[in-house]
Design a protein around this motif. Structure first.
Motif, PDB file in Angstrom:
ATOM      1  N   LEU B  55       0.911  -1.042  -0.136  1.00 40.95           N
ATOM      2  CA  LEU B  55      -0.020   0.108   0.013  1.00 40.95           C
ATOM      3  C   LEU B  55       0.946   1.450   0.004  1.00 40.95           C
ATOM      4  O   LEU B  55      -0.016   2.438   0.121  1.00 40.95           O
ATOM      5  N   GLY B  56       1.921   0.791  -0.467  1.00 39.43           N
ATOM      6  CA  GLY B  56       3.076   2.500  -0.298  1.00 39.43           C
ATOM      7  C   GLY B  56       3.120   3.269   0.511  1.00 39.43           C
ATOM      8  O   GLY B  56       4.108   3.689   0.630  1.00 39.43           O
ATOM      9  N   PHE B  57       3.061   2.479   1.905  1.00 38.65           N
ATOM     10  CA  PHE B  57       4.080   2.325   3.818  1.00 38.65           C
ATOM     11  C   PHE B  57       5.777   2.673   3.458  1.00 38.65           C
ATOM     12  O   PHE B  57       5.977   2.007   2.981  1.00 38.65           O
ATOM     13  N   GLN B  84      -4.255   8.531   6.941  1.00 41.76           N
ATOM     14  CA  GLN B  84      -4.406   9.658   5.645  1.00 41.76           C
ATOM     15  C   GLN B  84      -3.272   9.838   5.721  1.00 41.76           C
ATOM     16  O   GLN B  84      -3.752  10.898   4.201  1.00 41.76           O
ATOM     17  N   HIS B  86      -1.332   9.146   4.399  1.00 41.26           N
ATOM     18  CA  HIS B  86      -0.048   8.984   3.952  1.00 41.26           C
ATOM     19  C   HIS B  86      -1.102   9.011   2.172  1.00 41.26           C
ATOM     20  O   HIS B  86       0.136   9.430   1.413  1.00 41.26           O
ATOM     21  N   LEU B  87      -2.386   8.965   2.675  1.00 44.02           N
ATOM     22  CA  LEU B  87      -2.962   9.035   1.340  1.00 44.02           C
ATOM     23  C   LEU B  87      -2.657  10.196   0.726  1.00 44.02           C
ATOM     24  O   LEU B  87      -3.103  10.562  -0.410  1.00 44.02           O
ATOM     25  N   ILE B  90      -0.550  10.364  -1.113  1.00 48.10           N
ATOM     26  CA  ILE B  90      -0.277   9.355  -2.423  1.00 48.10           C
ATOM     27  C   ILE B  90      -1.050  11.158  -3.974  1.00 48.10           C
ATOM     28  O   ILE B  90      -0.639  10.954  -4.904  1.00 48.10           O
ATOM     29  N   LYS B  93       1.327  13.244  -5.364  1.00 51.13           N
ATOM     30  CA  LYS B  93       2.123  12.455  -5.987  1.00 51.13           C
ATOM     31  C   LYS B  93       1.166  11.999  -7.702  1.00 51.13           C
ATOM     32  O   LYS B  93       2.008  12.616  -8.313  1.00 51.13           O
ATOM     33  N   ILE B  94      -0.060  11.464  -7.069  1.00 49.79           N
ATOM     34  CA  ILE B  94      -0.245  11.516  -8.420  1.00 49.79           C
ATOM     35  C   ILE B  94      -0.411  12.836  -8.787  1.00 49.79           C
ATOM     36  O   ILE B  94      -0.845  12.925 -10.385  1.00 49.79           O
ATOM     37  N   LEU B  97       2.786  13.647 -10.598  1.00 46.46           N
ATOM     38  CA  LEU B  97       2.322  12.527 -12.199  1.00 46.46           C
ATOM     39  C   LEU B  97       1.528  13.122 -12.782  1.00 46.46           C
ATOM     40  O   LEU B  97       1.782  13.279 -14.934  1.00 46.46           O
ATOM     41  N   GLU B  98       0.581  13.630 -13.103  1.00 49.38           N
ATOM     42  CA  GLU B  98      -0.411  14.128 -13.935  1.00 49.38           C
ATOM     43  C   GLU B  98      -0.304  15.111 -14.362  1.00 49.38           C
ATOM     44  O   GLU B  98      -0.267  15.316 -15.897  1.00 49.38           O
ATOM     45  N   MET B 100       2.214  15.733 -15.048  1.00 48.14           N
ATOM     46  CA  MET B 100       4.060  15.723 -15.871  1.00 48.14           C
ATOM     47  C   MET B 100       2.662  15.350 -17.518  1.00 48.14           C
ATOM     48  O   MET B 100       3.312  15.396 -18.142  1.00 48.14           O
ATOM     49  N   ARG B 101       2.381  13.877 -16.922  1.00 43.80           N
ATOM     50  CA  ARG B 101       1.581  13.871 -17.877  1.00 43.80           C
ATOM     51  C   ARG B 101       1.034  14.102 -19.323  1.00 43.80           C
ATOM     52  O   ARG B 101       1.354  14.456 -19.939  1.00 43.80           O
TER      53      ARG B 101
END
Lengths: 128, 128
Positions: B55-57, B84, B86-87, B90, B93-94, B97-98, B100-101
């Motif tokens: 889960l990326g922790f 929360q 960590h969420l 995430i 980060k998303i 990345l979006e 960048m995309r």
DNA sequence: CATAAGGGTTCCAGTCACGGGAAGGTCAAG
DNA sequence: CTTGACCTTCCCGTGACTGGAACCCTTATG
């Protein structure tokens, strides 16, 4: 230009610029006092690198892109291939993160978040 | 259980399990021959850690979550806070990345990708 | 002239979460 | 007795820097 000037103008930390010299991405000349002496072309390169890094390209990709940029004989297909592959990797990363987020958001939503010990997050981690 | 068994059952590489012992996440006993001797509780812990990592922790988060899991006096709010945060990371980060995309996808779309040198990707990197 | 501030330099260590590989000990089977 | 599959420790490498120590250069000021 000294490293401080280049740092301010390119937005890159001086440490990063020294690192880029270390790995051969830029090769500034040297003044008599040993200071790095950057030309406009060096600054231009560094700005290029900074933008490529902002788009998430790896250092090795940046090296490739720089080489293509400086190669008048390049074919745009070569550049596009590098970019497309990077794009694919970004998409994969996003998908992975979204999967994590969905699971995690669900668990967080289900957790009361009060003073009691019962917790679906821990239950899920414990039980799979 | 030897490390190979635990590796197969938990899905974690043996290297990773040794590393987790190194940093104190598990403390298997030792057989007389020096081999690690894992109990069921160790396997359970490792499976827990594996899922948390999936889960990326971070490892430190995993340490915290394990401690909470083993603490009967915990409050679910503590667990939820970790999750929360960590969420949120995430999500950040998303978003990055979006961004960048989107930029990259546009550039890739605009690039002919043929044998000519003209390339909007390189132009963008060069000019900002 | 001494000094202090604000540049610059090199080099070393640390980050994160492992993975690769060497050199060697242990165990069951043929 | 040897083979092969295990296991052990130890050290180095990863990516892209960042922090810090110890030291040099330049300019302004008391």
């Amino acid at each position: 230009m000294n490293i401080g000037d280049v740092s301010r103008r390119s937005g890159l930390p001086a440490k990063t610029i020294r690192y880029y010299e270390d790995i051969g991405l830029v090769t500034p000349q040297r003044s008599e006092n040993g200071y790095r002496a950057f030309r406009d072309s060096d600054l231009h390169k560094l700005a290029f690198l900074g933008r490529a890094r902002t788009l998430g390209f790896s250092i090795e990709d940046c090296r490739t892109l720089m080489a293509l940029y400086e190669d008048g004989e390049r074919e745009s297909a070569q550049v596009k291939a590098v970019a497309q592959q990077h794009l694919d990797e970004i998409d994969a990363k996003i998908a992975q993160l979204e999967s994590m987020r969905d699971t995690l958001a669900h668990l967080v939503h289900c957790c009361a978040g009060d003073s009691r010990p019962d917790c679906p997050i821990l239950s899920d981690l414990a039980a799979g």
